[in-house]
Write an enzyme that holds these catalytic residues in place. Structure first.
Site, mmCIF file in Angstrom:
data_model
loop_
_atom_site.group_PDB
_atom_site.id
_atom_site.type_symbol
_atom_site.label_atom_id
_atom_site.label_comp_id
_atom_site.label_asym_id
_atom_site.label_seq_id
_atom_site.Cartn_x
_atom_site.Cartn_y
_atom_site.Cartn_z
ATOM 1 N N SER A 35 0.858 -1.200 0.000
ATOM 2 C CA SER A 35 0.000 0.000 0.000
ATOM 3 C C SER A 35 0.882 1.234 0.000
ATOM 4 O O SER A 35 1.998 1.227 0.547
ATOM 5 C CB SER A 35 -0.880 0.016 1.250
ATOM 6 N N TYR A 40 -1.294 -0.712 10.426
ATOM 7 C CA TYR A 40 -1.525 -1.224 9.060
ATOM 8 C C TYR A 40 -0.314 -0.913 8.186
ATOM 9 O O TYR A 40 0.173 -1.783 7.447
ATOM 10 C CB TYR A 40 -2.803 -0.600 8.497
HETATM 11 P P1 NAP Z 1 -11.256 -5.928 0.395
HETATM 12 O O1 NAP Z 1 -12.182 -5.332 -0.588
HETATM 13 O O2 NAP Z 1 -11.477 -5.688 1.846
HETATM 14 O O3 NAP Z 1 -11.176 -7.510 0.120
HETATM 15 C C1 NAP Z 1 -10.383 -8.295 0.981
HETATM 16 C C2 NAP Z 1 -10.255 -9.716 0.463
HETATM 17 O O4 NAP Z 1 -9.385 -10.415 1.357
HETATM 18 C C3 NAP Z 1 -11.557 -10.474 0.428
HETATM 19 O O5 NAP Z 1 -11.542 -11.382 -0.643
HETATM 20 C C4 NAP Z 1 -11.555 -11.232 1.758
HETATM 21 O O6 NAP Z 1 -12.276 -12.472 1.690
HETATM 22 C C5 NAP Z 1 -10.074 -11.517 1.934
HETATM 23 N N1 NAP Z 1 -9.716 -11.614 3.350
HETATM 24 C C6 NAP Z 1 -9.712 -10.628 4.275
HETATM 25 N N2 NAP Z 1 -9.367 -11.109 5.475
HETATM 26 C C7 NAP Z 1 -9.163 -12.441 5.308
HETATM 27 C C8 NAP Z 1 -8.789 -13.498 6.182
HETATM 28 N N3 NAP Z 1 -8.566 -13.291 7.487
HETATM 29 N N4 NAP Z 1 -8.665 -14.725 5.665
HETATM 30 C C9 NAP Z 1 -8.890 -14.954 4.364
HETATM 31 N N5 NAP Z 1 -9.255 -13.996 3.482
HETATM 32 C C10 NAP Z 1 -9.382 -12.757 3.957
HETATM 33 O O7 NAP Z 1 -9.763 -5.438 0.118
HETATM 34 P P2 NAP Z 1 -9.132 -4.690 -1.166
HETATM 35 O O8 NAP Z 1 -9.415 -3.248 -1.063
HETATM 36 O O9 NAP Z 1 -9.494 -5.424 -2.411
HETATM 37 O O10 NAP Z 1 -7.570 -4.865 -0.844
HETATM 38 C C11 NAP Z 1 -6.781 -5.866 -1.440
HETATM 39 C C12 NAP Z 1 -5.324 -5.591 -1.114
HETATM 40 O O11 NAP Z 1 -4.967 -4.271 -1.547
HETATM 41 C C13 NAP Z 1 -4.992 -5.634 0.376
HETATM 42 O O12 NAP Z 1 -3.703 -6.181 0.550
HETATM 43 C C14 NAP Z 1 -4.975 -4.179 0.782
HETATM 44 O O13 NAP Z 1 -4.186 -3.945 1.928
HETATM 45 C C15 NAP Z 1 -4.409 -3.546 -0.460
HETATM 46 N N6 NAP Z 1 -4.729 -2.118 -0.625
HETATM 47 C C16 NAP Z 1 -6.013 -1.695 -0.757
HETATM 48 C C17 NAP Z 1 -6.267 -0.339 -0.912
HETATM 49 C C18 NAP Z 1 -7.665 0.200 -1.091
HETATM 50 O O14 NAP Z 1 -7.836 1.441 -1.058
HETATM 51 N N7 NAP Z 1 -8.677 -0.598 -1.315
HETATM 52 C C19 NAP Z 1 -5.208 0.569 -0.929
HETATM 53 C C20 NAP Z 1 -3.905 0.101 -0.789
HETATM 54 C C21 NAP Z 1 -3.675 -1.250 -0.643
HETATM 55 P P3 NAP Z 1 -13.762 -12.663 2.340
HETATM 56 O O15 NAP Z 1 -14.550 -11.449 2.027
HETATM 57 O O16 NAP Z 1 -14.286 -13.902 1.703
HETATM 58 O O17 NAP Z 1 -13.532 -12.852 3.801
#
Ligand code: NAP
Length: 254
Positions: A143, A155
């Site tokens: 991130s 985080y």
């Molecule tokens: P998200 O929408 O919250 O989706 C999270 C995913 O991870 C879901 O498929 C969830 O599965 C799975 N997950 C979460 N906790 C879990 C656990 N304990 N065990 C197994 N699976 C788990 O997240 P996102 O925004 O797509 O983010 C994806 C990546 O990008 C992450 O590494 C995040 O830190 C990074 N990121 C995101 C942003 C942003 O603004 N969105 C910015 C920078 C970096 P279930 O729903 O089935 O539990």
């Protein structure tokens, strides 16, 4: 022929958001994709069905990360789905961030964040290393919070650990032709990124500091991962690629 024909991939956290877009992108490029998820069966099945409707191949893998036995459960599902094929591409994408600010983080939440965001990817890589094909790919999602200071200290610390892990592993696995890289999104329009809609004016304030003038979409990140996973990405390793649309490059005076 698609660029990932005959390749296999595991994408953690692929039931929604960025992971879903990555799984769909790798499958569209020809890979057989393990769509890992933590709790949302219906969402993961929908991702697999969407991939199959588009002519791709995928299978769901249920494994809650951050608990005892998580990696064993994940790899049992992966190995069953791959049916003896080696793994070519590992994308460590699953992570948690609930926006708890520094002063409210409990020791339990700190440990949970590190268990899901750091310990799980570490042991997933350790376990995957044995079955990864030479010439394979490891892509870890970090991130922009490692570069842009925020109130989400714990985080950001987990993502700092991921970047160090990637860089260090790249050295260790290079002799096998395996590249290890990090992709660092800025704000992306997913459930995790939904905080920008939590009050009027937040999205506008955030976008003001993004050079490209908008928040990211999951496909913006998936396309970068798709490139790194392909043969075109073979000469990039140990790198952290900022995929934030130029978030906080400097003061925006306009
Ligand atoms: P998200 O929408 O919250 O989706 C999270 C995913 O991870 C879901 O498929 C969830 O599965 C799975 N997950 C979460 N906790 C879990 C656990 N304990 N065990 C197994 N699976 C788990 O997240 P996102 O925004 O797509 O983010 C994806 C990546 O990008 C992450 O590494 C995040 O830190 C990074 N990121 C995101 C942003 C942003 O603004 N969105 C910015 C920078 C970096 P279930 O729903 O089935 O539990």
């Amino acid at each position: 022929m698609a660029v990932l024909t005959d390749k296999t991939a595991l994408v953690t956290g692929a039931s929604r958001g960025i992971g879903r877009a990555i799984a769909e992108r790798l499958a569209a490029n020809g890979a057989l994709v393990g769509v890992h998820y933590g709790s949302n069966d219906a969402a993961a099945k929908e991702v697999v069905a969407t991939i199959e409707r588009a002519g791709g191949q995928a299978f769901p893998i249920h494994a809650e990360l951050g608990i005892e036995g998580d990696v064993a459960t994940l790899f049992a599902g992966l190995e069953a789905g791959l049916g003896g094929k080696p793994l070519d591409i590992l994308v460590n994408n699953a992570a948690i961030s609930d926006g708890t600010p520094f002063e409210h983080v409990t020791p339990e939440w700190f440990d949970r964040s590190f268990a899901v965001n750091v310990r799980a990817p570490f042991f997933i890589v350790q376990r995957a290393a044995g079955m990864l094909a030479d010439g394979g790919r490891i892509i870890n999602i970090s991130s922009a919070v490692t570069r842009i200071a925020s109130q989400f200290v714990h985080y950001a610390m987990t993502k700092g650990a991921i970047e160090v892990m990637s860089h260090t592993l790249a050295q260790a696995l290079g002799s096998r032709g395996i590249t290890v890289n990090t992709v660092s999104p800025g704000v992306v329009n997913t459930d995790m990124g939904s905080w920008i809609h939590s009050a009027p004016g937040i999205e506008e304030a955030v976008v003001h500091n993004i050079a490209m003038g908008r928040v990211g979409q999951p496909n913006d990140i998936a396309d970068v991962v798709g490139f790194l996973a392909s043969d075109d990405g073979r000469w990039i390793t140990g790198a952290t690629i900022d995929a934030s649309g130029g978030h906080w490059l400097g003061p925006n005076m306009s």
